[in-house]
Design an enzyme around this catalytic site. Structure first.
Site, short mmCIF file in Angstrom:
data_model
loop_
_atom_site.label_atom_id
_atom_site.label_comp_id
_atom_site.label_asym_id
_atom_site.label_seq_id
_atom_site.Cartn_x
_atom_site.Cartn_y
_atom_site.Cartn_z
N ARG A 56 0.88 -1.05 0.17
CA ARG A 56 0.08 -0.06 -0.04
C ARG A 56 0.82 1.24 -0.07
O ARG A 56 2.04 1.11 0.08
CB ARG A 56 -1.06 0.04 1.32
N GLY A 57 0.19 2.46 -0.34
CA GLY A 57 1.11 3.62 -0.31
C GLY A 57 1.33 3.82 -1.64
O GLY A 57 1.69 3.08 -2.39
N ASP A 247 -1.58 13.65 0.73
CA ASP A 247 -2.13 12.75 -0.42
C ASP A 247 -2.50 13.51 -1.65
O ASP A 247 -2.20 13.04 -2.90
CB ASP A 247 -3.69 12.07 -0.03
#
Lengths: 367, 367
Positions: A56-57, A247
């Site tokens: 993830r990321g 983000d």
């Protein structure tokens, strides 16, 4: 997992060996209970790892996908150039379906597709090597970018500082070092004495599961708190710096990040504690004039009602579960980028930094 | 559970029948999954219910203990007055051990002991009836106090208001209606249209498990959020009033309450949203000049690391887990008491309200 940095930051994803090697990634769904490495010898393994959030990321997902392309085409017949190009496209399309909204995934696959287009010229064998080189380059560029953010932020981490972070913008989300955590890892490497408070970060507890794990493993002095305790810690003088990831950064400097970041920023301002966001220049979205233009994903009520196996709320209660919030630029002390710190956070400063990269790619590129 | 108010607020604890009846309490450890009533026919059942938090909330614990005394002495030989007084003391001592730090527990048992002292005069049989009457009176006084707080706060709950609350200061913590939730129940009874956001309240999730449950059951429009989402909800204009409970109010109006209350108060101030605390006058501690004098309990790391049944953090990570925080008086719009609202929150106003009760007990007592 062939190498480790001296300060023992885990490598979320790496390539082991040559063209006949494999991608090795940490199964983050098992953290912090178990550290298990998934060895990916086929693109299907990568697809499932992305799909089920083993990796993830945004940066880590992009790297995994690029390596998945190599795995999917490396056994192709050396004499079949036309079929090879088609196959590369097919594997890219397949991997793009693993998480349909992950921008870094498409970006990395586009880079791989472009390399694939030179197969007519280079031939199959050399293109396979070029694809592996490109996948490794995507990883190395990300690692370099993280290190550059770490170097830009390092002067903030002086002896005695106590840093609060929220969610996980660490090594597990990137090639290495992370964004928000990069200055901390470099400060640790430099022998500085400091401490970190990690917000557990409901609903998905990335702070508890991932940040506390990777910082602790790297020997950083870390204390886990419930998100509810951040204000009390600030009031008690336990925290004197905040660094989070981002983000998306709008043109005016408004920042979308994990839900709760905005609350931490308001609390930091109320206690006159500097609040920094760490974000590579690729996170800036100049087409979005302010944070109001950033869409906020609303996630399933189950994350709130029954996040960890047990049903901890009435099963039919309505929940509001936004994944992100927007912190207005006025609450930011600065944004730590791979090219330096933008402070104060104003649209001019942001545009200046980003256009500088467009005009002098060599000198401004991450080193 | 023989009666229900029309708006269906659950009764955390009640006495059913006459002297040969029993105490009935909701097993709060099973909420929100199951609503099960524990029928207590012996003091041991009450002791265990308090010990294992089946009954919680200071007022509810006091009521349970008082009823436990009745259960422990009602079968005593009618002719043995001397032994009866000794037995009452013994049962009180036994019940006091269930939660050694609960002030309301000792206060309620003291009232029962005093009634027991008149056994020499009244005889055993009449004293048994007097003990039952006293236990019921403790319950009724608490219910009346909650209703008076509700009436004082009712004008705040106008049509269209959206109220945020933190933790559980509701019917489950008291005889009925609660403190912070009492104005909401009365507004519901009055047919007003409003909505409530409940912070889930990590680490123990009283907001998710208890507040969302009891409000939903009573037909109040409730939305559950992670504590992290409170700031974003305020910024989006979703919340225009905050009411929480209080564990202790210092002489200057500083309030100790569940961890996270302070963060909510800072956020409310930043968004110019009125922030009220609801607290009976018994919650004020005039011997504590400011909040700094209120001791803050630090609780087990396990609540943070493995609160949901699963281990969600590294098992050896250090945690900081304060149970309460202190909200300074300057962040309070007002304190809703059973005698009216103190606003602005200043030491003079608090002392005036409390001394008024001392000089005119009849007119100022909760109705």
């Amino acid at each position: 997992m062939t190498k480790r940095s001296t300060y023992d930051v885990p490598r979320a994803i790496d390539w082991v060996g040559g063209l006949d090697g494999h991608a090795a990634l940490i199964d983050q769904t098992l953290l912090p209970g178990k550290l298990e490495i998934i060895e990916c010898h086929a693109p299907e393994t990568v697809w499932h790892a992305i799909k089920r959030l083993s990796v993830r990321g945004a940066p880590a997902i992009g790297i995994a996908a690029a390596m998945g392309v190599v795995l999917g085409v490396r056994d192709h017949d050396e004499d079949d150039v036309a079929g090879f190009v088609t196959r590369i496209r097919g594997v890219c399309d397949y991997l793009a379906g693993a998480r349909p909204t992950a921008i870094n995934l498409f970006w990395a696959l586009d880079r791989m597709r472009k390399v694939g287009e030179s197969a007519d010229e280079l031939g199959v064998s050399a293109t396979k090597q070029a694809l592996l080189a490109e996948a490794r380059r995507i990883r190395e560029e990300d690692a370099a970018m993280c290190r550059a953010i770490g170097e830009a932020g390092l002067p903030l981490i002086q002896d005695g500082v106590a840093v609060l972070t929220h969610c996980n913008a660490g090594g597990l989300a990137t090639a290495e070092l992370g964004t928000a955590l990069a200055p901390l890892y470099l400060a640790r490497e430099a022998g500085r004495k400091f401490s970190v408070y990690a917000d557990e970060t409901r609903p998905l507890l990335q702070g508890a599961r991932l940040t506390a794990w990777e910082l602790g493993r790297a020997g950083v002095d870390v204390t886990l708190i419930c998100d509810n305790a951040a204000g009390a810690c600030m009031a008690a003088g336990r925290i004197n710096l905040v660094i989070t990831g981002a983000d998306c950064v709008a043109a005016n400097g408004d920042v979308a990040n994990k839900i709760g970041t905005y609350s931490v920023a308001v609390l930091a301002a109320a206690h006159r504690i500097p609040f920094y966001v760490a974000a590579p220049s690729s996170t800036f979205a100049l087409d979005k004039p302010t944070g109001a233009a950033i869409p906020i994903e609303e996630r399933a009520a189950a994350e709130v009602r029954s996040g960890f196996g047990a049903m901890t709320a009435p099963k039919d209660v309505r929940c509001f579960n936004p994944a992100f919030d927007v912190t207005p630029a006025r609450l930011l002390t600065g944004i730590i980028t791979e090219r330096g710190i933008i402070s104060p956070v104003r649209e001019e400063g942001i545009r200046e930094l980003l256009s500088a990269s467009a005009t002098c790619p060599d000198s401004c590129a991450p080193s």
